[in-house]
Scaffold this active site. Structure first.
Site, PDB file in Angstrom:
ATOM      1  N   GLN A 170      -3.299  -3.094   3.598  1.00 25.30           N
ATOM      2  CA  GLN A 170      -3.986  -4.788   3.843  1.00 25.30           C
ATOM      3  C   GLN A 170      -3.436  -5.425   5.133  1.00 25.30           C
ATOM      4  O   GLN A 170      -2.156  -4.905   5.057  1.00 25.30           O
ATOM      5  CB  GLN A 170      -3.905  -5.428   2.145  1.00 25.30           C
ATOM      6  CG  GLN A 170      -2.451  -5.546   1.740  1.00 25.30           C
ATOM      7  CD  GLN A 170      -2.572  -6.761   0.648  1.00 25.30           C
ATOM      8  OE1 GLN A 170      -3.813  -7.299   0.254  1.00 25.30           O
ATOM      9  NE2 GLN A 170      -1.559  -6.455  -0.008  1.00 25.30           N
ATOM     10  N   HIS A 192      -8.510  -3.542   4.597  1.00 25.31           N
ATOM     11  CA  HIS A 192      -9.187  -4.738   3.560  1.00 25.31           C
ATOM     12  C   HIS A 192      -9.059  -6.227   4.544  1.00 25.31           C
ATOM     13  O   HIS A 192     -10.311  -6.665   4.074  1.00 25.31           O
ATOM     14  CB  HIS A 192      -7.497  -5.339   3.111  1.00 25.31           C
ATOM     15  CG  HIS A 192      -7.623  -6.612   1.473  1.00 25.31           C
ATOM     16  ND1 HIS A 192      -7.792  -7.691   2.648  1.00 25.31           N
ATOM     17  CD2 HIS A 192      -7.515  -6.269   0.804  1.00 25.31           C
ATOM     18  CE1 HIS A 192      -7.757  -8.646   1.314  1.00 25.31           C
ATOM     19  NE2 HIS A 192      -7.972  -7.736   0.676  1.00 25.31           N
ATOM     20  N   ASP A 234     -12.774  -6.323   1.773  1.00 29.70           N
ATOM     21  CA  ASP A 234     -12.430  -7.316   0.932  1.00 29.70           C
ATOM     22  C   ASP A 234     -13.233  -8.740   1.725  1.00 29.70           C
ATOM     23  O   ASP A 234     -12.805  -9.113   2.093  1.00 29.70           O
ATOM     24  CB  ASP A 234     -11.443  -7.752   0.572  1.00 29.70           C
ATOM     25  CG  ASP A 234     -11.195  -8.639  -1.073  1.00 29.70           C
ATOM     26  OD1 ASP A 234     -12.698  -8.708  -1.160  1.00 29.70           O
ATOM     27  OD2 ASP A 234     -10.690  -9.013  -1.842  1.00 29.70           O
ATOM     28  N   GLU A 271     -15.431  -5.057  -1.152  1.00 34.03           N
ATOM     29  CA  GLU A 271     -14.880  -5.537  -2.135  1.00 34.03           C
ATOM     30  C   GLU A 271     -15.543  -6.911  -2.607  1.00 34.03           C
ATOM     31  O   GLU A 271     -15.727  -8.530  -1.461  1.00 34.03           O
ATOM     32  CB  GLU A 271     -13.636  -5.670  -2.336  1.00 34.03           C
ATOM     33  CG  GLU A 271     -12.131  -6.442  -3.733  1.00 34.03           C
ATOM     34  CD  GLU A 271     -11.379  -5.953  -3.371  1.00 34.03           C
ATOM     35  OE1 GLU A 271     -10.060  -6.406  -4.071  1.00 34.03           O
ATOM     36  OE2 GLU A 271     -11.421  -5.803  -2.686  1.00 34.03           O
ATOM     37  N   ASP A 305     -14.103  -7.722  -8.597  1.00 35.71           N
ATOM     38  CA  ASP A 305     -12.318  -8.601  -8.079  1.00 35.71           C
ATOM     39  C   ASP A 305     -12.417  -9.538  -8.688  1.00 35.71           C
ATOM     40  O   ASP A 305     -12.590  -9.745  -9.670  1.00 35.71           O
ATOM     41  CB  ASP A 305     -12.800  -8.353  -6.797  1.00 35.71           C
ATOM     42  CG  ASP A 305     -11.026  -9.486  -6.442  1.00 35.71           C
ATOM     43  OD1 ASP A 305     -10.205  -9.254  -7.300  1.00 35.71           O
ATOM     44  OD2 ASP A 305     -10.754  -9.552  -5.697  1.00 35.71           O
ATOM     45  N   GLN A 327     -11.147  -3.263  -9.224  1.00 39.61           N
ATOM     46  CA  GLN A 327      -9.532  -2.903  -8.572  1.00 39.61           C
ATOM     47  C   GLN A 327      -9.221  -3.624  -9.747  1.00 39.61           C
ATOM     48  O   GLN A 327      -9.386  -4.967 -11.045  1.00 39.61           O
ATOM     49  CB  GLN A 327      -9.732  -4.724  -7.836  1.00 39.61           C
ATOM     50  CG  GLN A 327      -8.014  -4.295  -7.721  1.00 39.61           C
ATOM     51  CD  GLN A 327      -7.594  -5.571  -6.932  1.00 39.61           C
ATOM     52  OE1 GLN A 327      -6.443  -6.069  -6.713  1.00 39.61           O
ATOM     53  NE2 GLN A 327      -8.387  -6.299  -5.902  1.00 39.61           N
ATOM     54  N   LYS A 329      -6.345  -5.694 -11.112  1.00 42.80           N
ATOM     55  CA  LYS A 329      -5.106  -6.838 -10.361  1.00 42.80           C
ATOM     56  C   LYS A 329      -3.893  -6.581 -11.986  1.00 42.80           C
ATOM     57  O   LYS A 329      -4.306  -7.606 -12.897  1.00 42.80           O
ATOM     58  CB  LYS A 329      -6.074  -7.896 -10.113  1.00 42.80           C
ATOM     59  CG  LYS A 329      -6.960  -7.909  -9.102  1.00 42.80           C
ATOM     60  CD  LYS A 329      -7.727  -9.281  -8.981  1.00 42.80           C
ATOM     61  CE  LYS A 329      -7.861  -9.578  -9.793  1.00 42.80           C
ATOM     62  NZ  LYS A 329      -9.713  -9.318 -10.093  1.00 42.80           N
ATOM     63  N   THR A 358      -1.282  -7.367  -5.809  1.00 39.22           N
ATOM     64  CA  THR A 358      -1.370  -8.516  -4.982  1.00 39.22           C
ATOM     65  C   THR A 358      -0.478  -8.466  -3.539  1.00 39.22           C
ATOM     66  O   THR A 358       0.702  -7.639  -4.155  1.00 39.22           O
ATOM     67  CB  THR A 358      -1.450 -10.087  -5.358  1.00 39.22           C
ATOM     68  OG1 THR A 358      -1.312 -10.891  -4.573  1.00 39.22           O
ATOM     69  CG2 THR A 358      -0.278 -10.011  -6.117  1.00 39.22           C
ATOM     70  N   CYS A 359      -0.785  -9.326  -2.318  1.00 36.61           N
ATOM     71  CA  CYS A 359       0.438  -9.279  -1.662  1.00 36.61           C
ATOM     72  C   CYS A 359       1.351 -10.091  -2.107  1.00 36.61           C
ATOM     73  O   CYS A 359       2.487 -10.302  -1.826  1.00 36.61           O
ATOM     74  CB  CYS A 359       0.051  -9.935  -0.303  1.00 36.61           C
ATOM     75  SG  CYS A 359      -1.168 -11.679  -0.203  1.00 36.61           S
TER      76      CYS A 359
END
Length: 419
Positions: A170, A192, A234, A271, A305, A327, A329, A358-359
């Protein structure tokens, strides 16, 4: 298990008020101008938080896990903003009371006990279930002297992957420089792109087309011989704003054909094309779009998502054939075992499982997810934490390679009996 401790810590990125951003909040350097609209936020972008969980085993060894929540907490049907100072006492209270004294070896049984706990009549926040279950997985691996991959494979009856699962990089907003890094490193799925506003996508979607055209050319220029990446962007529901669902089928399929052509010769998946405000509405719109693309012969895959958060959500999207990829998550599913179950639910269907997250996670939670990806042989897994790309890719790729090397070593014994 002898004790459970918890302490507030920092996560790998930030919490962002997605609704405020999608409503047009303007960027001001690294932050955003304006007031938040999602309950719990003090500002539109604020520092991410986590809770580190430490399980001390009876022999004095320590297992770890990190409670973390997604960047866009409180949006799209997710649990509210995760405040570390508020939730750390829950881990040392309700959770500790249920787990202390239990055998560390029994991962699935302990995870199911965790999943059933409540406070004030409500289930534990997904971030708590996520972090504590990581620690339970670590504890079981330590107690069994095994890899986390093998603990999960035993718990869910899987045959683990024999090669690293493709990692999805990403880029964050630095979508050109970071994409070039990914191409140079041969990342299997990229970039991403963080196309989370109409401004970034273009009022008619033209900026996304331009970007994909640039990316396909750079992939040819920078990629090594035989490099065949998959493009994955995304768009955070923004195309639903550009084309206003319910959309004109010809208009939207023509646009996706333009995206496909811009990405060529590389496969493309998009996404979160729209956000319809509820699970049922989202499934209907996604299924309609997927059918429209199939009827028009437009080879672009769509990824669920928004409103695909819990295990039940994943089941609903898969059962409705509403996406080519879902996805998963990981923080939103709660216990890490639920993420494994969600990946496995996709087996035998025409929906692929993307083990995401997640980041805003931590290295500890990311490393645990690498084992889930291997144990379930997911279609792809997210590079995390952070938005700098290199660090998250290193964490996930190296953890999988180490686990595979350890598993291989157990089957390769030298003549003198040593590994």
């Amino acid at each position: 298990m002898a004790s459970v401790r918890a302490m507030p810590t920092v996560s790998g990125f930030f919490f962002d008020d997605q609704r405020a951003i999608k409503a047009g909040a303007k960027q001001d350097g690294f932050t955003y101008r304006g007031d938040p609209v999602t309950p719990g936020f003090d500002r539109i972008r604020q520092a991410g938080e986590s809770v580190s969980v430490i399980l001390e085993l009876d022999d004095g060894t320590v297992a770890r896990g990190d409670c973390a929540a997604v960047q866009y907490s409180g949006a799209g049907g997710r649990d509210p903003l995760f405040r570390a100072a508020e939730f750390a006492p829950v881990v040392e209270g309700t959770v500790a009371d249920a787990l202390v004294g239990r055998s560390a070896r029994e991962f699935r049984e302990n995870a199911e006990i965790l999943d059933s706990l409540t406070t004030d009549g409500e289930r534990l926040h997904t971030a708590i279930r996520y972090g504590v279950s990581q620690a339970l997985l670590d504890a079981a691996a330590i107690a069994r002297r095994d890899t986390k991959t093998d603990v999960l494979a035993d718990a869910y009856g899987t045959v683990p992957a024999t090669d690293p699962v493709p990692v999805f990089g990403q880029s964050g907003d630095d979508r050109r420089h970071n994409a070039e890094k990914m191409l140079l490193k041969g990342v299997p799925v990229l970039p991403h792109g963080l196309f989370n506003s109409v401004e970034k996508v273009g009022s008619e979607g033209e900026r996304l087309i331009t970007y994909l055209d640039w990316l396909s050319h750079r992939a040819v220029e920078l990629g090594s011989d035989g490099y065949e990446p998959r493009f994955h962007v995304d768009v955070y529901g923004v195309l639903g704003e550009v084309f206003e669902c319910p959309y004109d089928r010809d208009e939207i399929t023509d646009y996706f054909a333009d995206l496909r052509d811009a990405a060529a010769p590389f496969p493309l998946q998009v996404e979160g094309p729209m956000d319809e405000g509820g699970r049922g509405e989202q499934i209907y719109a996604m299924a309609e779009l997927r059918d429209g693309l199939a009827d028009a012969g437009v080879g672009v895959d769509i990824v669920a998502d928004e409103w695909c958060n819990t295990f039940a959500d994943v089941q609903a999207f898969v059962d409705a054939a509403a996406a080519d990829v879902v996805q998963i998550k990981t923080p939103d599913l709660g216990g890490i075992g639920r993420s494994a179950e969600a990946v496995l639910y996709c087996d035998g269907t025409d929906t692929r499982a993307y083990l995401g997250g997640t980041c805003n996670e931590t290295v500890t939670s990311a490393r645990a997810c690498a084992h889930v990806a291997l144990a379930t042989d997911a279609a792809q897994t997210l590079a995390k934490p952070g938005m700098g790309f290199d660090e998250g890719y290193m964490v996930m790729e190296n953890e999988m390679r180490r686990a595979l090397a350890r598993r291989d070593a157990r089957t390769t014994v030298t003549t003198d009996g040593r590994y």
